[in-house]
Design a protein around this motif. Structure first.
Motif, PDB file in Angstrom:
ATOM      1  N   LEU A  23      -4.237  10.211  -0.209  1.00 56.55           N
ATOM      2  CA  LEU A  23      -4.385   8.718   0.286  1.00 56.55           C
ATOM      3  C   LEU A  23      -3.542   8.290   1.494  1.00 56.55           C
ATOM      4  N   PHE A  24      -2.477   9.000   1.480  1.00 59.75           N
ATOM      5  CA  PHE A  24      -1.682   8.807   2.998  1.00 59.75           C
ATOM      6  C   PHE A  24      -2.600   9.164   4.008  1.00 59.75           C
ATOM      7  N   GLY A  69       2.293   1.708  -3.307  1.00 58.77           N
ATOM      8  CA  GLY A  69       1.592   2.347  -4.306  1.00 58.77           C
ATOM      9  C   GLY A  69       1.165   3.743  -4.167  1.00 58.77           C
ATOM     10  N   ILE A  70       1.115   4.267  -2.778  1.00 55.27           N
ATOM     11  CA  ILE A  70       0.919   5.838  -2.679  1.00 55.27           C
ATOM     12  C   ILE A  70       1.881   6.414  -3.063  1.00 55.27           C
ATOM     13  N   ALA A  73      -1.723  11.523  -3.652  1.00 52.34           N
ATOM     14  CA  ALA A  73      -0.920  10.594  -3.109  1.00 52.34           C
ATOM     15  C   ALA A  73      -0.903  11.017  -1.375  1.00 52.34           C
ATOM     16  N   ILE A  91      -5.875   1.681  -3.641  1.00 52.72           N
ATOM     17  CA  ILE A  91      -4.791   2.172  -4.061  1.00 52.72           C
ATOM     18  C   ILE A  91      -4.169   1.797  -5.686  1.00 52.72           C
ATOM     19  N   TYR A 119      -4.972   6.613   4.803  1.00 54.07           N
ATOM     20  CA  TYR A 119      -4.350   5.451   5.130  1.00 54.07           C
ATOM     21  C   TYR A 119      -3.794   5.519   6.684  1.00 54.07           C
ATOM     22  N   LEU A 121      -5.960   3.292  -8.319  1.00 49.22           N
ATOM     23  CA  LEU A 121      -5.581   4.661  -8.353  1.00 49.22           C
ATOM     24  C   LEU A 121      -4.025   4.566  -9.131  1.00 49.22           C
ATOM     25  N   THR A 122      -3.275   3.788  -8.727  1.00 48.26           N
ATOM     26  CA  THR A 122      -1.967   3.884  -9.368  1.00 48.26           C
ATOM     27  C   THR A 122      -1.769   3.439 -10.795  1.00 48.26           C
ATOM     28  N   ASN A 145       0.812  -1.336  -0.140  1.00 46.27           N
ATOM     29  CA  ASN A 145      -0.002  -0.067  -0.163  1.00 46.27           C
ATOM     30  C   ASN A 145       0.782   1.237   0.108  1.00 46.27           C
ATOM     31  N   TYR A 194      -7.815  -1.150   1.343  1.00 48.71           N
ATOM     32  CA  TYR A 194      -6.915   0.144   0.875  1.00 48.71           C
ATOM     33  C   TYR A 194      -6.120  -0.404  -0.391  1.00 48.71           C
ATOM     34  N   TYR A 195      -5.757  -1.621  -0.306  1.00 49.86           N
ATOM     35  CA  TYR A 195      -4.795  -2.191  -1.289  1.00 49.86           C
ATOM     36  C   TYR A 195      -5.558  -1.982  -2.600  1.00 49.86           C
TER      37      TYR A 195
END
Lengths: 355, 268
Positions: A246-247, A60-61, A243, A185, A250, A188-189, A57, A181-182
């Motif tokens: 998301l962080f 990815g972020i 990013a 993410i 998360y 989005l990645t 995760n 979350y995975y």
């Protein structure tokens, strides 16, 4: 075995994944990422001694952020030492809109990107006049100004105590586990990567690369330098802002300590080690930079079992090896991991008749 | 419409100086539609300065530049391209890290409309535009300049002669109405020079593009140009058809040193 590429239309030749094999590989990779990886992650965690799912995760972020910096530094040729702070802007924006203004997550995340894009463009204005190291110093100012705001604008950011962010839920579905979350993410990645790749093969991206390679002749070709320099800052900051958003959601807590100069430099290291000016560079560099410290912990821990006071002697052994590996990488592969990847691919394409 | 002024490109009384150094001292010239107009002169005469003023790299101290009766003297550099003025450079100014194809595509920048959003998602508009652009480049430029074999190569890896050709290709992608060529044959061998001369003539004939040519290879200049303009120390010393220039006293004295060698240089 194909003896060459025989495209009969220009459309075919303009595709990203041009061969059947490439499509198969990408399909396989996607299949693994979506279905295979979540199954093997728990057992891998047992082997390595850290949560592989969590690592994935984080990777990815950071890939999304690294793509952003790569667009700015690798493809447009403008160095930025402010991307750590820009990520913070994204994190706080999403967090504040979500927690204090009550916006839904699917609105606060793009809003984080947009606000960061705006902030990035403001700090990108000096790029009209400044290049290279001078621009690096000018963007470093962003780091200090934004860092100061994050610490001291207490009513909004919660100051040094940080800002608590709840788990996001959309359309009645709450992201409870790392696995939830995975998937968010990962999607989005993938979108971020494809967007970057597409951007670079169309008008805007070409103009940016042209500005990097030779800005004077780009101008003669009709490229508005200021527009594209600023646009690069905008899109780049949008990436890193998302990013950051998301962080925030998360990590569930945001504080100014997450977004220091160190993060800016880490981002820069990611794109340099991965390969400036390669879309794959952001991916490889991030994986390398996030995983290396964790992987290096394993031998250190084993050693400390055998020699209990090794930590007393080599308290910073991990950092030392980390630095060493980066230096060796820059010496032996200055074009980054992505360049090495291309050589390996070219080798296997012709194997075993490489003449 | 009043047509006292039929020239496609007109430079009126151009003055340019760097500090105390006068580079151009009242240069006036007019390029007619569809002609090949050569500018010659010794090194440092100010030939490239004229082109740089037209492209807005330099800001002239005095004087006016009219393109198709529109004043371009105050335009921003990137706007000049949109008007139909394209150029190549004396020292190759290609985008070294991009492929040949991407370099040429960039030349068409001002003719494309897709923004970054449709580009990033590769939506209908951008996709259509890209494929159409590719077709045009392949059929109208790559075929003409015979660079099919190198279209996917990175420009920085190509030999000098080919890079010159790619630069011409990139200028053509701008769909110019006037093409400014700054020493297109410099550093080329005989075969490459002949190829380049052929391309210039083809472009001029097929597309009715006016060409301003700066070149030191007198054989080529005298062979292909319609009119020759001779510059020395920032001032015009002669102008006229090649045959006339070859016999002009001033030109022989200023440019060629007045010796018998001059005559052989001029192609006698």
């Amino acid at each position: 075995m194909p003896t060459g590429l025989f495209h009969s239309t220009y459309q075919e030749d303009e595709k990203i994944f041009r061969t059947v094999w490439l499509k198969c590989w990408m399909g396989g990779l996607l299949l693994f990422l979506f279905i295979g990886f979540p199954f093997v992650a728990p057992s891998l965690s047992g082997v390595f001694g850290f949560s592989v799912q969590h690592m994935a995760n984080m990777i990815g972020i950071y890939i999304i952020g690294a793509h952003g910096l790569n667009l700015l530094t690798g493809f447009t040729g403008q160095i930025s030492l402010g991307h750590g702070a820009f990520m913070g802007v994204g994190a706080y924006t999403s967090g504040i809109l979500f927690m204090k203004a009550g916006w839904p997550f699917w609105l606060s995340l793009p809003a984080a990107g947009l606000v960061t894009a705006g902030v990035g463009m403001i700090f990108g204005v000096p790029s009209l006049r400044l290049r290279g190291l001078y621009l690096a110093i000018a963007t470093m100012a962003a780091q200090f100004i934004i860092g100061y705001a994050m610490r001291n604008w207490t009513s909004l950011t919660g100051g040094s105590g940080g800002l608590n962010v709840d788990r996001p839920s959309f359309f009645g579905f709450t992201l409870d586990t790392d696995l939830h979350y995975y998937y968010l993410i990962l999607i989005l990645t993938i979108v971020a990567t494809l967007f970057l790749k597409n951007l670079l093969r169309t008008r805007t991206g070409r103009a940016m690369v042209a500005v990097r390679d030779r800005y004077l002749s780009a101008e003669i070709m009709g490229v508005n330098l200021f527009k594209y320099r600023l646009l690069a800052f905008g899109i780049s900051s949008f990436y890193v802002g998302v990013a950051g958003g998301l962080f925030a959601h998360y990590n569930l807590v945001v504080s100014d300590e997450h977004f220091t100069m160190w993060l800016s430099i880490q981002y820069l290291a990611m794109v340099i080690i991965g390969g400036l000016g390669h879309v794959l560079g952001g991916i490889f560099g991030t994986i390398f930079m996030v995983l290396l410290p964790e992987v290096l912990r394993i031998p250190t821990e084993i050693l400390s079992n055998i020699y209990p006071n090794i930590f007393a002697i080599f308290g910073t052994l991990r950092e030392l090896v980390f630095g060493l590996v980066i230096i060796l990488f820059l010496i032996f592969e200055p074009d980054g991991l992505a360049a090495r990847w291309h050589t390996i691919r070219a080798y296997w394409k012709l194997w075993p008749f490489s003449y | 419409m009043e047509t006292a002024n039929m020239a496609q490109l007109e430079v009126q009384d151009l003055h340019l100086s760097f500090g105390g150094l006068t580079a151009l001292n009242g240069v006036s010239l007019a390029v007619d539609p569809g002609e090949i107009f050569a500018i010659i002169g010794p090194n440092g005469a100010g030939k490239t300065c004229i082109l740089n003023c037209i492209c807005r790299f330099y800001y002239p101290d005095k004087g006016k530049i009219l393109f198709e009766d529109r004043d371009v003297t105050q335009l921003a550099p990137h706007k000049v391209a949109g008007m139909g003025i394209a150029r190549t450079f004396q020292n190759i100014e290609l985008f070294q890290g991009m492929t040949v194809l991407d370099n040429i595509k960039l030349g068409a920048h001002v003719h494309l409309r897709s923004g970054f959003l449709s580009g990033g998602f590769y939506w209908g508009k951008a996709r259509k535009e890209e494929v159409k652009l590719r077709r045009e480049i392949e059929e109208r430029i790559i075929d003409l300049l015979e660079i099919q074999a190198i279209r996917k190569k990175i420009v920085g890896t190509l030999p000098y002669g080919l890079q010159k050709r790619v630069e011409l290709a990139r200028a053509l992608a701008m769909q110019p109405r006037i093409l400014l060529l700054d020493e297109p044959m410099a550093g080329m061998n005989l075969e490459e020079t002949e190829d380049m001369a052929r391309f210039i003539l083809d472009i001029n004939e097929e597309r009715r593009v006016a060409i301003v040519l700066i070149e030191h290879d007198m054989g080529v200049v005298m062979d292909i140009s319609d009119r020759v303009f001779v510059l020395d120390f920032g001032t015009k010393i002669a102008e006229g058809p090649p045959e006339e220039i070859q016999h002009n006293e001033h030109v022989i004295n200023a440019y060629l040193g007045g010796s018998d060698a001059a005559f052989s240089k001029l192609g006698f």
